[in-house]
Design a protein around this motif. Structure first.
Motif, mmCIF file in Angstrom:
data_model
loop_
_atom_site.group_PDB
_atom_site.id
_atom_site.type_symbol
_atom_site.label_atom_id
_atom_site.label_comp_id
_atom_site.label_asym_id
_atom_site.label_seq_id
_atom_site.Cartn_x
_atom_site.Cartn_y
_atom_site.Cartn_z
ATOM 1 N N TYR B 36 0.844 -1.181 0.000
ATOM 2 C CA TYR B 36 0.000 0.000 0.000
ATOM 3 C C TYR B 36 0.885 1.238 0.000
ATOM 4 O O TYR B 36 2.006 1.223 0.515
ATOM 5 C CB TYR B 36 -0.902 0.032 1.242
ATOM 6 N N GLN B 38 0.788 5.574 0.799
ATOM 7 C CA GLN B 38 0.047 6.692 1.397
ATOM 8 C C GLN B 38 0.775 7.973 1.014
ATOM 9 O O GLN B 38 1.833 8.290 1.571
ATOM 10 C CB GLN B 38 -0.020 6.533 2.914
ATOM 11 N N HIS B 43 -5.268 9.187 1.576
ATOM 12 C CA HIS B 43 -5.483 7.949 2.298
ATOM 13 C C HIS B 43 -4.751 6.783 1.650
ATOM 14 O O HIS B 43 -4.175 6.916 0.568
ATOM 15 C CB HIS B 43 -6.981 7.659 2.427
ATOM 16 N N LEU B 44 -4.742 5.689 2.317
ATOM 17 C CA LEU B 44 -4.018 4.505 1.889
ATOM 18 C C LEU B 44 -4.593 3.968 0.582
ATOM 19 O O LEU B 44 -5.795 3.815 0.433
ATOM 20 C CB LEU B 44 -4.163 3.448 2.986
ATOM 21 N N LEU B 46 -4.026 0.890 -2.587
ATOM 22 C CA LEU B 46 -3.389 -0.370 -2.951
ATOM 23 C C LEU B 46 -2.488 -0.172 -4.168
ATOM 24 O O LEU B 46 -2.918 0.348 -5.193
ATOM 25 C CB LEU B 46 -4.453 -1.421 -3.258
#
Lengths: 112, 115
Positions: B36, B38, B43-44, B46
């Motif tokens: 992942y 960031q 936000h995080l 994939l």
């Protein structure tokens, strides 16, 4: 994929108070999760929010401190109770969809 | 217990340099691994995932990762980084055997790319 929103995006709270964080998903999902990301650290799983039953907590987290609700398949709340400065973190909601976890934008909490 | 560890905590590169971020996992059973990213203020997201099949998986934005079972590794690579790759990178795997969907994360690697 899944689109996740969280409210509030950030908050500053006084110690001893409680804050409820909301998580909304744009589709029905079976599994929803709550994570915590403390300052400068990685993500730690708090609990799994189960629809129709009590949440399942990971080691080190308890229901009295982090009560969770899951009234339907698109919504969950996490409450941080009796807050202390150590609870200052980013709290993230995630869902499992298609063997992939998607994350919400997070709620940045500062406890004074 | 299951665990995921990342070797590099802070990496600084110049643009066009090659990138490799280390990730090791420690658990048996089904191996599902994720990277992942960031980006600052976001936000995080994939980057890529491995479930089975070809051990070399390609993700978004030119990233790839190779699953090497014998080394318990899943390193992230990119041949030529850009300033926009500046971000925090997390490797993750199942927190419990059986792939329940719960993830355990590595410590994270902060990548800073200098223009």
């Amino acid at each position: 994929s899944a689109v996740i929103s969280q409210k509030p995006s950030r908050d500053i709270c006084q110690r001893g108070t409680s804050l409820t964080i909301q998580c909304q998903v744009d589709s029905q999902v079976t599994m929803m999760f709550w994570y915590r990301q403390q300052p400068g650290q990685s993500l730690t799983l708090i609990a799994t929010a189960n629809q129709g039953s009590e949440a399942t907590y990971e080691s080190g987290f308890v229901i009295d401190k982090f009560p969770i609700s899951r009234p339907n398949l698109t919504f969950s709340t996490l409450t941080v109770s009796n807050m202390s400065p150590e609870d200052s973190s980013i709290y993230l909601c995630s869902v499992d969809s298609g063997e992939t976890q998607y994350f919400g934008p997070g709620t940045r909490l500062l406890v004074l | 217990a299951q665990s995921v560890s990342q070797h590099n905590h802070h990496v600084i590169l110049s643009e066009a340099a090659s990138l490799e971020l280390g990730c090791n996992y420690s658990y048996g059973g089904t191996v599902n691994l994720f990277w992942y990213v960031q980006y600052p203020g976001q936000h995080l997201q994939l980057l890529l995932k491995y479930f089975s099949g070809d051990p070399l998986v390609k993700g978004i934005k030119g990233f790839e990762a190779e699953f090497i079972k014998s080394k318990f590794s899943f390193n992230l690579r990119k041949p030529s980084v850009q300033w926009s790759d500046t971000a925090e990178y997390f490797c993750a795997g199942p927190a419990h055997s059986g792939n329940t969907g719960k993830l355990i994360f590595g410590q994270g690697t902060t990548l800073q790319v200098k223009p």
